[in-house]
Structure formats: C-alpha cells, structure tokens
Design a protein around this motif. Structure first.
Motif, short mmCIF file in Angstrom:
data_model
loop_
_atom_site.label_atom_id
_atom_site.label_comp_id
_atom_site.label_asym_id
_atom_site.label_seq_id
_atom_site.Cartn_x
_atom_site.Cartn_y
_atom_site.Cartn_z
N GLY A 54 0.84 -1.10 0.11
CA GLY A 54 -0.09 -0.03 0.08
C GLY A 54 0.92 1.32 0.09
N PHE A 55 1.77 1.09 0.77
CA PHE A 55 2.96 2.53 0.78
C PHE A 55 3.58 2.66 -0.49
CE2 PHE A 55 2.85 1.84 5.52
CZ PHE A 55 1.94 3.04 5.68
N VAL A 56 4.00 1.52 -0.96
CA VAL A 56 4.78 1.42 -2.42
C VAL A 56 3.79 1.87 -3.37
CG1 VAL A 56 5.77 -0.09 -4.20
CG2 VAL A 56 6.38 -0.30 -1.78
N SER A 57 2.54 1.61 -3.31
CA SER A 57 1.58 2.34 -4.20
C SER A 57 1.44 3.68 -4.26
CB SER A 57 0.31 1.26 -4.18
OG SER A 57 -0.53 2.14 -3.10
N PHE A 117 -6.94 12.12 -2.31
CA PHE A 117 -8.01 11.40 -2.10
C PHE A 117 -7.56 9.99 -2.16
CE2 PHE A 117 -12.52 9.53 -3.69
CZ PHE A 117 -12.95 9.30 -2.12
N PHE A 118 -6.60 9.66 -2.91
CA PHE A 118 -6.25 8.19 -3.23
C PHE A 118 -5.05 8.10 -1.95
CE2 PHE A 118 -2.08 5.80 -4.39
CZ PHE A 118 -2.43 4.73 -4.46
N ALA A 119 -4.36 9.03 -1.53
CA ALA A 119 -3.56 8.76 -0.19
C ALA A 119 -4.62 8.86 0.88
CB ALA A 119 -2.79 10.04 -0.13
N VAL A 120 -5.63 9.41 0.96
CA VAL A 120 -6.40 9.10 2.06
C VAL A 120 -7.14 7.91 2.07
CG1 VAL A 120 -8.85 9.89 2.90
CG2 VAL A 120 -7.17 11.65 2.33
N SER A 121 -7.49 7.23 0.99
CA SER A 121 -7.77 5.99 0.85
C SER A 121 -6.91 5.07 1.40
CB SER A 121 -8.32 5.55 -0.65
OG SER A 121 -9.22 6.44 -1.10
N ILE A 122 -5.55 5.14 0.97
CA ILE A 122 -4.74 4.11 1.48
C ILE A 122 -4.36 4.35 3.12
CG2 ILE A 122 -2.29 3.26 1.11
CD1 ILE A 122 -3.74 2.49 -1.13
N LEU A 123 -4.30 5.62 3.48
CA LEU A 123 -3.86 5.82 4.76
C LEU A 123 -4.90 5.27 5.71
CD1 LEU A 123 -1.57 8.93 4.33
CD2 LEU A 123 -0.66 6.47 4.59
N TYR A 125 -4.71 1.76 6.47
CA TYR A 125 -3.81 1.50 7.58
C TYR A 125 -4.21 1.98 9.07
CZ TYR A 125 -0.64 -0.13 4.14
OH TYR A 125 0.19 -0.77 3.07
N ILE A 126 -4.85 3.19 9.13
CA ILE A 126 -5.23 3.53 10.27
C ILE A 126 -6.20 2.69 10.97
CG2 ILE A 126 -6.44 5.42 11.60
CD1 ILE A 126 -5.02 7.41 9.48
N VAL A 127 -7.00 2.05 10.29
CA VAL A 127 -8.15 1.05 10.99
C VAL A 127 -7.70 -0.20 10.89
CG1 VAL A 127 -10.17 2.78 10.31
CG2 VAL A 127 -9.60 0.67 8.92
#
Length: 160
Positions: A19-22, A88-94, A97-99
């Motif tokens: 996910g981070f690499v993406s 918006f993409f970064a929020v989707s990924i992060l 991870y947060i949850v």
C-alpha cells in the motif's frame, strides 16, 4: 492445516508495504508526463523558460499547429489531473492503515496504480473520442475505487 508462522508473517509484511509502495508508484506515474512534455517541447524546438515556466506551459494550450506541442499540452493536463486526484487516493490508502486493514490498502493501491497507468496512456494518446472515453472510464473507476475503499475504512473505524 495452518500455514507455517514464517510464511504468515512474511505475507503480512509484504501486504503491509505494498500500500505504501503504491503511493510512491502513483507519484512516479504522476510525474512521468513531465518527461513527455520536455521531449515534445524539444522536438518542437521550444526551449525551457526557467524564468516563467508556468506561462510557457499555459501557452501550450493556445497552440494548434504543431503535433508535438499538442502532445505536450495533453501530457500537462494528465500531470495536473494526477496531482489533483492524489490526495483522495492517499486518504484511501492511509485511512485503511489507520483502521488496521492493510490488505484493503494493498488492494486499493494496486487497482489505482494499474488504472492510473492506463489513464496516462489514454490521456497522452487520446486524439479521438473513443480513446478519450476510455480515459474518462479509467478516471471514473479510479474515483470509485477510492470511494469504496475510503468507505470501507470509515465502516471499520472504531467508535468510542
């Protein structure tokens, strides 16, 4: 029938990082059109205006005589669209991870990177309505991808 612990932890670590690499891959894709802009400008005989580069790039939209300058204008639009959609993409990924849902972040990231690669191809090569339609479809699928996975994270957010 349980997998060995070594495989299980390796899988989780790989899933965690994809996910981070993406996010990094998305930014590489977002800045790739700048290479095309530079090459197209060079072929058209336009030198880089380092004093006022934004005015030079905006002037590309006013030209219709040179195919290289039209290519540079399409690449500029592609680059700007990538940057506009990145938050918006970064929020989707992060948020996933947060949850604590790294697998969801991985799936979202892989889908978005693949869609953005196709989006870039369609945007830069899009000289007719069919290709422009495919570009719009890939953009919409990417947006839907982000909405679904952000909603997934929101549904799994722990309540107090």
């Amino acid at each position: 029938n349980k997998l060995p612990v070594i495989f299980d932890t390796y899988y989780l670590r790989m899933t965690y990082w994809i996910g981070f690499v993406s996010i990094v891959a998305y930014m590489v894709i977002a800045y790739f059109p700048l290479v095309i802009i530079t090459r197209a400008n060079k072929k058209a005989g336009v030198s880089r205006d380092n004093v006022n580069p934004r005015a030079q790039q905006n002037s590309l939209l006013d030209t219709e005589q040179d195919e290289n300058l039209l290519l540079a204008a399409r690449a500029k639009g592609c680059h700007e669209n990538h940057l506009e959609n990145f938050p918006f993409f970064a929020v989707s990924i992060l948020s996933n991870y947060i949850v604590g849902k790294p697998v969801a972040a991985t799936i979202c990231g892989i889908i978005m990177v693949v869609l953005r690669i196709f989006y870039t191809i369609f945007y830069i090569k899009g000289t007719n309505e069919k290709i422009a339609g495919l570009r719009s479809l890939t953009w919409m699928l990417g947006l839907l991808n982000c909405i679904i996975f952000t909603s997934f994270a929101a549904a799994n957010y722990p309540t107090v």
